[in-house]
Write a protein that holds these residues in place. Structure first.
Motif, PDB file in Angstrom:
ATOM      1  N   UNK A  12       0.807  -1.223   0.000  1.00 27.50           N
ATOM      2  CA  UNK A  12       0.000   0.000   0.000  1.00 27.50           C
ATOM      3  C   UNK A  12       0.842   1.277   0.000  1.00 27.50           C
ATOM      4  N   UNK A  13       2.153   1.120  -0.093  1.00 30.36           N
ATOM      5  CA  UNK A  13       3.015   2.297  -0.188  1.00 30.36           C
ATOM      6  C   UNK A  13       3.068   2.840  -1.617  1.00 30.36           C
ATOM      7  N   UNK A  14       2.577   2.039  -2.573  1.00 30.01           N
ATOM      8  CA  UNK A  14       2.657   2.418  -3.983  1.00 30.01           C
ATOM      9  C   UNK A  14       1.269   2.563  -4.587  1.00 30.01           C
ATOM     10  N   UNK A  15       1.153   3.513  -5.498  1.00 30.82           N
ATOM     11  CA  UNK A  15      -0.010   3.599  -6.381  1.00 30.82           C
ATOM     12  C   UNK A  15       0.460   3.117  -7.750  1.00 30.82           C
ATOM     13  N   UNK A  16      -0.078   1.986  -8.208  1.00 32.26           N
ATOM     14  CA  UNK A  16       0.458   1.292  -9.381  1.00 32.26           C
ATOM     15  C   UNK A  16      -0.539   1.348 -10.528  1.00 32.26           C
ATOM     16  N   UNK A  17      -0.028   1.651 -11.715  1.00 30.24           N
ATOM     17  CA  UNK A  17      -0.849   1.628 -12.927  1.00 30.24           C
ATOM     18  C   UNK A  17      -0.097   0.839 -13.996  1.00 30.24           C
ATOM     19  N   UNK A  18      -0.776  -0.117 -14.608  1.00 25.92           N
ATOM     20  CA  UNK A  18      -0.158  -0.922 -15.664  1.00 25.92           C
ATOM     21  C   UNK A  18      -0.556  -0.383 -17.028  1.00 25.92           C
ATOM     22  N   UNK A  19       0.434  -0.118 -17.874  1.00 22.36           N
ATOM     23  CA  UNK A  19       0.174   0.423 -19.207  1.00 22.36           C
ATOM     24  C   UNK A  19      -0.330  -0.641 -20.178  1.00 22.36           C
ATOM     25  N   UNK A  20      -0.152  -1.907 -19.842  1.00 25.20           N
ATOM     26  CA  UNK A  20      -0.534  -2.991 -20.738  1.00 25.20           C
ATOM     27  C   UNK A  20      -1.415  -3.988 -19.988  1.00 25.20           C
ATOM     28  N   UNK A  21      -1.986  -4.910 -20.751  1.00 21.56           N
ATOM     29  CA  UNK A  21      -2.776  -5.995 -20.173  1.00 21.56           C
ATOM     30  C   UNK A  21      -2.153  -7.329 -20.551  1.00 21.56           C
ATOM     31  N   UNK A  22      -2.655  -8.401 -19.945  1.00 22.19           N
ATOM     32  CA  UNK A  22      -2.111  -9.734 -20.197  1.00 22.19           C
ATOM     33  C   UNK A  22      -2.368 -10.215 -21.619  1.00 22.19           C
ATOM     34  N   UNK A  27       4.914  -4.898 -27.436  1.00 26.23           N
ATOM     35  CA  UNK A  27       5.694  -4.108 -28.383  1.00 26.23           C
ATOM     36  C   UNK A  27       4.920  -2.873 -28.845  1.00 26.23           C
ATOM     37  N   UNK A  28       3.594  -2.976 -28.791  1.00 24.35           N
ATOM     38  CA  UNK A  28       2.755  -1.926 -29.377  1.00 24.35           C
ATOM     39  C   UNK A  28       1.754  -1.422 -28.337  1.00 24.35           C
ATOM     40  N   UNK A  29       2.008  -0.237 -27.828  1.00 20.54           N
ATOM     41  CA  UNK A  29       1.140   0.390 -26.835  1.00 20.54           C
ATOM     42  C   UNK A  29       0.824   1.804 -27.318  1.00 20.54           C
ATOM     43  N   UNK A  30      -0.435   2.171 -27.243  1.00 19.74           N
ATOM     44  CA  UNK A  30      -0.844   3.506 -27.680  1.00 19.74           C
ATOM     45  C   UNK A  30      -0.646   4.513 -26.539  1.00 19.74           C
ATOM     46  N   UNK A  35      -3.180   7.277 -20.381  1.00 17.35           N
ATOM     47  CA  UNK A  35      -1.833   6.804 -20.054  1.00 17.35           C
ATOM     48  C   UNK A  35      -0.870   7.979 -19.893  1.00 17.35           C
ATOM     49  N   UNK A  36      -1.009   8.974 -20.743  1.00 13.81           N
ATOM     50  CA  UNK A  36      -0.173  10.173 -20.630  1.00 13.81           C
ATOM     51  C   UNK A  36      -0.415  10.855 -19.280  1.00 13.81           C
ATOM     52  N   UNK A  37      -1.676  10.927 -18.881  1.00 19.73           N
ATOM     53  CA  UNK A  37      -2.008  11.567 -17.600  1.00 19.73           C
ATOM     54  C   UNK A  37      -1.379  10.825 -16.431  1.00 19.73           C
ATOM     55  N   UNK A  47       9.839  -0.917 -16.648  1.00 20.13           N
ATOM     56  CA  UNK A  47       9.654  -1.542 -17.960  1.00 20.13           C
ATOM     57  C   UNK A  47      10.515  -2.791 -18.088  1.00 20.13           C
ATOM     58  N   UNK A  48      10.246  -3.566 -19.118  1.00 21.82           N
ATOM     59  CA  UNK A  48      11.082  -4.736 -19.402  1.00 21.82           C
ATOM     60  C   UNK A  48      12.459  -4.324 -19.889  1.00 21.82           C
ATOM     61  N   UNK A  49      12.502  -3.346 -20.781  1.00 18.38           N
ATOM     62  CA  UNK A  49      13.781  -2.926 -21.343  1.00 18.38           C
ATOM     63  C   UNK A  49      14.206  -3.797 -22.502  1.00 18.38           C
ATOM     64  N   UNK A  50      15.499  -3.767 -22.829  1.00 18.07           N
ATOM     65  CA  UNK A  50      16.052  -4.495 -23.981  1.00 18.07           C
ATOM     66  C   UNK A  50      15.262  -4.183 -25.242  1.00 18.07           C
ATOM     67  N   UNK A  51      14.854  -2.935 -25.376  1.00 14.80           N
ATOM     68  CA  UNK A  51      14.175  -2.399 -26.558  1.00 14.80           C
ATOM     69  C   UNK A  51      12.731  -2.858 -26.725  1.00 14.80           C
ATOM     70  N   UNK A  52      12.159  -3.544 -25.744  1.00 14.99           N
ATOM     71  CA  UNK A  52      10.778  -3.990 -25.902  1.00 14.99           C
ATOM     72  C   UNK A  52       9.838  -2.803 -26.103  1.00 14.99           C
ATOM     73  N   UNK A  53      10.107  -1.709 -25.400  1.00 13.53           N
ATOM     74  CA  UNK A  53       9.219  -0.552 -25.446  1.00 13.53           C
ATOM     75  C   UNK A  53       9.711   0.548 -26.385  1.00 13.53           C
ATOM     76  N   UNK A  54      10.669   0.227 -27.248  1.00 18.21           N
ATOM     77  CA  UNK A  54      11.296   1.269 -28.065  1.00 18.21           C
ATOM     78  C   UNK A  54      10.304   1.938 -29.010  1.00 18.21           C
ATOM     79  N   UNK A  55       9.240   1.239 -29.382  1.00 23.44           N
ATOM     80  CA  UNK A  55       8.283   1.802 -30.329  1.00 23.44           C
ATOM     81  C   UNK A  55       7.298   2.782 -29.727  1.00 23.44           C
TER      82      UNK A  55
END
Length: 274
Positions: A12-22, A27-30, A35-37, A47-55
């Motif tokens: 409960x120390x964190x407020x968490x929001x996930x940009x993606x779903x299962x 690779x492709x997120x709008x 999400x911007x807000x 993030x995962x990194x290793x260029x997964x979110x580069x797009x």
């Protein structure tokens, strides 16, 4: 997966929001307004990194204009904390949509999750030092639970050792490595390249010669190539969720439990070559 891990470590120390779903291709997120807000108010982006979110991540960060997460202090990339598989010796676009830093789907290995959890704990402490003791305690609890779970999965999946599979692409490489499952071929001739009918036809012969037991897929990909091959070989298709269903409250342990059950069932049900 990272939202679920942050929940384990931060409670409960964190407020968490996930940009993606299962069920979504990571690779492709709008960069949606919602999400911007969320990104504008964030203190840490994981993030995962290793260029997964580069797009999509650079565009999201630019639109959000949040100085707290545009530097390394406010960013955490999971792949930086594990040994990556399939790092290409050279980058050549003729080899398909390869990731220069290696396979980014590091969350599919239970071992990786533990290493990343320890590193993420340190990042949380750095961002929120007032709750350092809480984060360390949460990690200790998670480590004990996760270690027990890994031992159980090892015992449960002995029947999977050395079996041969075909996958859509190399999404499950870290899991296959952890379970000692042998990847014989992929439905994609090259990463991100749709298979031709002649290529798929060649896999019929490969599947028979290699005694492939089933096809491993991931929920967000085009199912037609797997169905085509399954219809002609009799191989079952095991469609696995790409990640934790964080929105419904699923945990990492529950997600891995489900994956292990599906694979064990597939191995038991698959006919062996005579």
């Amino acid at each position: 997966e990272w939202a679920a891990l942050a929940q384990e470590l931060g409670g409960d120390k964190l407020e968490i929001y996930s940009a993606t779903t299962a069920m979504q291709d990571p690779h492709h997120v709008q960069a949606r307004p919602s999400l911007i807000a969320k990104t504008r108010r964030a203190d840490l982006i994981v993030c995962s990194g290793a260029e997964l979110e580069v797009g999509w991540l650079p565009l999201l960060l630019r639109k959000a204009g949040n100085g707290r997460i545009t530097s390394s202090q406010g960013q955490f990339f999971a792949a930086d904390h594990v040994d990556k598989l399939e790092v290409p010796e050279r980058i050549d676009r003729s080899h398909g949509d390869v990731h220069a830093e290696g396979n980014p789907h590091v969350h599919t290995s239970p071992d990786n999750i533990l290493h990343i959890a320890e590193a993420l704990t340190q990042k949380l402490v750095a961002v929120d030092a007032d709750n350092a003791e809480f984060y360390h305690m949460q990690f200790a609890t998670f480590k004990a639970k996760w270690t027990d779970a890994m031992q159980a999965w090892r015992q449960q999946t002995l029947s999977l050792k050395d079996i041969k599979v075909i996958t859509h692409h190399r999404f499950w490489s870290y899991l296959n490595h952890w379970l000692d499952i042998n990847l014989v071929a992929t439905l994609e001739p090259l990463p991100g390249v749709n298979p031709s009918s002649s290529y798929l036809a060649s896999l019929i012969d490969t599947a028979g010669k290699e005694d492939v037991r089933f096809i491993m897929s991931v929920a967000y990909v085009n199912e037609k190539p797997a169905e085509w091959l399954s219809d002609r070989t009799g191989l079952a298709i095991v469609v696995l969720p790409a990640s934790v269903d964080f929105q419904s409250g699923e945990t990492l342990v529950q997600w891995f439990d489900g994956i292990m059950r599906q694979l064990i069932f597939a191995a038991q049900a698959a006919p062996r070559a005579e």
